[in-house]
Design a protein around this motif. Sequence first.
Motif, PDB file in Angstrom:
ATOM      1  N   LEU A  54      35.246  83.080  64.509  1.00  0.00           N
ATOM      2  CA  LEU A  54      35.231  81.592  64.318  1.00  0.00           C
ATOM      3  C   LEU A  54      35.658  80.748  64.957  1.00  0.00           C
ATOM      4  O   LEU A  54      35.142  79.512  66.476  1.00  0.00           O
ATOM      5  N   ALA A  55      37.103  80.716  65.229  1.00  0.00           N
ATOM      6  CA  ALA A  55      37.659  80.558  66.017  1.00  0.00           C
ATOM      7  C   ALA A  55      37.779  80.188  67.730  1.00  0.00           C
ATOM      8  O   ALA A  55      37.824  78.965  68.340  1.00  0.00           O
ATOM      9  N   GLY A  56      37.387  81.097  67.977  1.00  0.00           N
ATOM     10  CA  GLY A  56      37.065  81.111  69.729  1.00  0.00           C
ATOM     11  C   GLY A  56      36.082  81.184  69.886  1.00  0.00           C
ATOM     12  O   GLY A  56      35.508  80.796  70.693  1.00  0.00           O
ATOM     13  N   ALA A  57      34.437  81.378  69.015  1.00  0.00           N
ATOM     14  CA  ALA A  57      33.116  80.307  69.023  1.00  0.00           C
ATOM     15  C   ALA A  57      33.872  79.045  69.279  1.00  0.00           C
ATOM     16  O   ALA A  57      33.224  77.739  70.518  1.00  0.00           O
ATOM     17  N   ALA A  58      34.758  78.325  68.972  1.00  0.00           N
ATOM     18  CA  ALA A  58      35.103  77.338  69.113  1.00  0.00           C
ATOM     19  C   ALA A  58      35.789  76.353  69.902  1.00  0.00           C
ATOM     20  O   ALA A  58      35.403  75.704  70.375  1.00  0.00           O
ATOM     21  N   LEU A  59      36.574  77.543  70.544  1.00  0.00           N
ATOM     22  CA  LEU A  59      36.843  77.320  71.380  1.00  0.00           C
ATOM     23  C   LEU A  59      35.897  77.445  72.627  1.00  0.00           C
ATOM     24  O   LEU A  59      36.396  76.433  73.724  1.00  0.00           O
ATOM     25  N   LEU A  60      34.838  78.253  72.337  1.00  0.00           N
ATOM     26  CA  LEU A  60      33.919  78.351  73.527  1.00  0.00           C
ATOM     27  C   LEU A  60      33.051  77.630  73.316  1.00  0.00           C
ATOM     28  O   LEU A  60      32.501  77.041  74.763  1.00  0.00           O
ATOM     29  N   VAL A  61      32.572  76.828  73.195  1.00  0.00           N
ATOM     30  CA  VAL A  61      32.459  75.175  72.476  1.00  0.00           C
ATOM     31  C   VAL A  61      33.011  73.720  73.200  1.00  0.00           C
ATOM     32  O   VAL A  61      32.453  73.203  73.866  1.00  0.00           O
TER      33      VAL A  61
END
Length: 100
Positions: free
Chosen positions: A33-40
């Motif tokens: 989820l942290a990685g997805a937030a950074l991608l967003v």
Amino acid sequence: MGNDRAEKYNRKRCEMIAAYRKKKLVSTVSILLAGAALLVLVAALKNVLNIAVSLVLSAMIVMITVIFARIRIVTVNHIMESQLRLLEQEEPEFHASFKK
């Protein structure tokens, strides 16, 4: 080893495995989820950043997220195996019953 002691050992073992599986799942999902937030975030800054910078940052975020998640999974598995070995050492009759 008596039947009640075997059930107690198996119950403790199953509880320990369930706890470490939950810990592994929670930590892996939080990392992803942290990685997805950074991608967003990188996608939101698309207008500010150059396209090449956005692509490189996205690739780096994906690689680091996958590597970190895998390291965390392996670490939790190793800790679980160590704890299970310690649990087995506490039950000397457990090993003696398998030798027969």
